[in-house]
Design an enzyme around this catalytic site. Structure first.
Site, PDB file in Angstrom:
ATOM      1  N   PRO A   2      72.919  22.854  43.791  1.00 23.93           N
ATOM      2  CA  PRO A   2      73.753  23.767  43.944  1.00 23.93           C
ATOM      3  C   PRO A   2      73.604  25.106  43.837  1.00 23.93           C
ATOM      4  CG  PRO A   2      75.192  23.912  41.669  1.00 23.93           C
ATOM      5  CD  PRO A   2      74.227  21.770  42.211  1.00 23.93           C
ATOM      6  N   GLU A   3      73.192  26.081  44.607  1.00 24.21           N
ATOM      7  CA  GLU A   3      72.492  27.630  44.332  1.00 24.21           C
ATOM      8  C   GLU A   3      73.585  28.515  45.021  1.00 24.21           C
ATOM      9  OE1 GLU A   3      69.303  27.425  46.631  1.00 24.21           O
ATOM     10  OE2 GLU A   3      68.401  25.388  46.599  1.00 24.21           O
ATOM     11  N   HIS A  92      82.915  10.439  35.513  1.00 25.66           N
ATOM     12  CA  HIS A  92      81.892  11.212  35.456  1.00 25.66           C
ATOM     13  C   HIS A  92      82.873  11.958  34.698  1.00 25.66           C
ATOM     14  CE1 HIS A  92      78.535   8.467  36.060  1.00 25.66           C
ATOM     15  NE2 HIS A  92      79.473   8.570  37.589  1.00 25.66           N
ATOM     16  N   ARG A 111      75.476  13.161  36.816  1.00 26.68           N
ATOM     17  CA  ARG A 111      73.976  13.514  36.022  1.00 26.68           C
ATOM     18  C   ARG A 111      74.520  14.432  34.303  1.00 26.68           C
ATOM     19  NH1 ARG A 111      69.920  13.886  39.654  1.00 26.68           N
ATOM     20  NH2 ARG A 111      68.080  14.125  38.526  1.00 26.68           N
ATOM     21  N   LYS A 152      53.752  38.433  38.356  1.00 27.20           N
ATOM     22  CA  LYS A 152      53.688  36.654  38.355  1.00 27.20           C
ATOM     23  C   LYS A 152      52.220  36.703  38.293  1.00 27.20           C
ATOM     24  CE  LYS A 152      57.840  36.330  37.169  1.00 27.20           C
ATOM     25  NZ  LYS A 152      58.553  36.177  36.120  1.00 27.20           N
TER      26      LYS A 152
END
Ligand SMILES: [Zn+2]
Length: 467
Positions: A2-3, A92, A111, A152
């Site tokens: 998810p973003e 889970h 996960r 960067k």
């Protein structure tokens, strides 16, 4: 994973479900997912009321009574499920909040990478990772963003994923932002000018806002939860569309790795401004690849021969410094590689082959990159790369020309040269033909006469010059 839009969608959904509810009990099934003291997490939250839900980047915040704050990061697969009536424990499930009104909220994570932590209103801002978050795209100004990019070292795609520079963009929306901005994912972040930085920022904001409006993307690797279906996935132009045609220009979309993340882009729309046109020629041995390479050389292309560079790689001290620890002292005789020994070692196991590739391929890639950058921008370049896909060299080129030939034709050619075909068949066994075919923008069947081959090549050259 998810973003920002997906996490915001989760936040908005949770807001409707749990706001104002008081926690009766916290049942923790897996303490490892709580990064602060798990016992304290369970005991402190009892009797507290959820007052508001916040978010920064991909972090969710639960603000509770008595100044408590839960930080929650869903990472890869974390999900919240709300139950109006008691429900059985899911496979889970990590944690369950039981509310005083009989409803409950479950945090589930297949996960198990997600993280929960308990802080207070005065301490959550300095929580590890959270405190390093840069501003969200709408809180970022162009000047700061451009300055951050200029400092960067890596490619622009990596800079966009760096949450300390700007938070919220993940793999999906970084690819979409780069495509919309016509910027190659491997272009060095430090080379971007102010206009390009502004274009990136504007597109990041626009795409994230659109994704927010659509409720995020529901993709194979992430589903936000029961009853929440984002619709943004149908509006993604490049993500998840490798080998498909570019929606803008029709060129095949490429997928490469950038900093270990799968990256889809259009080599034509996102052509690097510092690169000339680069064509890669690839194919199995004796398919006629070298004839094709000579054809393009005669048409003014500058040739980079990956095989020759790979052979010379062993003489490089940096390569030597990696080969000796991996294959032992016997792999070199002084400064020269012990070729028979290395050949034997590589043939002995697939692991050894992968190991040597992991040393030689980056070297060849770097040399090819240097070669391309040393050319005039109008000077077309031809990369002769037998194992293009394995070496990841497609990242450097605009087009891939695969030269194929039937086994019968190849055997005939070898016999005409008086050579043994068995060795050729053996060497070609591991050739990733299907994988390369999928990636290729041109597939040339070379089973006819040389005249027919040249006619086909003339056609391809015409097509290249048109693009
Ligand atoms: Zn395109």
């Amino acid at each position: 994973m998810p973003e920002l839009p997906e996490v915001e969608t989760v936040r908005r959904t949770l807001e409707k479900e749990v706001l104002g509810k008081t926690i009766k009990e916290v049942v923790l099934y897996r303490a490892k997912n709580v990064s602060t003291d798990p016992d304290e997490f369970v005991s402190s939250l009892k009797g507290k009321t959820i007052l508001s839900l916040g978010r920064k980047g991909k972090w969710l915040r639960f603000h509770l009574s008595e100044d408590l704050v839960i930080l929650s990061h869903l990472r890869m697969e974390g999900k919240y499920f709300f139950y109006a009536t008691p429900s059985p424990i899911g496979k889970h499930d990590i944690l369950r909040f039981d509310f005083t009104d009989g409803t409950s909220l479950v945090y589930n994570d297949t996960r198990k990478f997600g993280r929960l932590a308990l802080y207070s209103e005065t301490t959550y801002m300095v929580a590890p990772s959270y405190k390093e978050l840069g501003p969200e795209p709408w809180d970022m100004d162009v000047k700061t963003f451009h300055l951050g990019l200029s400092q960067k070292k890596g490619p622009v795609k990596e800079a966009l994923l760096d949450q300390t520079l700007m938070c919220g963009l993940g793999n999906i929306y970084a690819d979409e932002t780069l495509f919309a901005s016509h910027i190659h994912p491997l272009y060095p972040a430090s080379k971007l000018d102010g206009v390009e930085a502004e274009t990136l920022l504007t597109n990041a904001r626009r795409i994230l806002k659109e994704a927010l409006y659509e409720g995020g993307s529901t993709i194979r690797s992430y589903h936000p939860g029961l009853g929440i279906d984002g619709k943004m996935q149908s509006k993604l132009l490049v993500y998840g569309r490798k080998d498909e045609d570019c929606p803008l220009c029709g060129h095949k979309l490429f997928k490469i790795e950038v900093g270990g993340r799968g990256t889809t882009y259009c080599p034509r729309c996102q052509h690097r401004p510092d690169y000339p046109y680069v064509l890669a020629v690839t194919g199995p041995i004796h398919s006629g690849k070298s004839t094709v390479a000579h054809y393009f050389e005669s048409k003014g292309f500058r040739l980079f021969n990956a095989d020759e560079v790979a052979k010379g790689a062993y003489l490089d001290p940096m390569v030597r410094a990696k080969v000796i620890p991996a294959f032992g002292e016997r792999s070199y005789k002084g400064k020269k590689p012990n070729i028979p020994f290395l050949r034997k070692a590589i043939a002995a196991s697939n692991e050894n082959k992968l190991l040597i590739n992991s040393i030689i391929h980056p070297y060849v890639f770097h040399k090819a990159e240097e070669f391309i950058l040393s050319q005039e921008k109008k000077q077309p370049v031809l990369l002769d790369v037998p194992l293009l896909v394995d070496a990841g060299m497609e990242a450097l080129c605009d087009d891939i020309l695969l030269v194929e030939s039937s086994l019968q034709k190849r055997i005939e050619r070898l016999q005409a040269l008086g050579q043994d075909e068995k060795k050729m068949v053996e060497i070609n066994k591991g050739y990733p033909l299907l994988k390369t075919e999928k990636k290729a923008t041109y597939v040339l069947k070379n089973d006819d006469s040389i005249e027919v081959l040249f006619e086909k090549l003339d056609q391809i050259l015409k097509d290249i010059n048109r693009g």
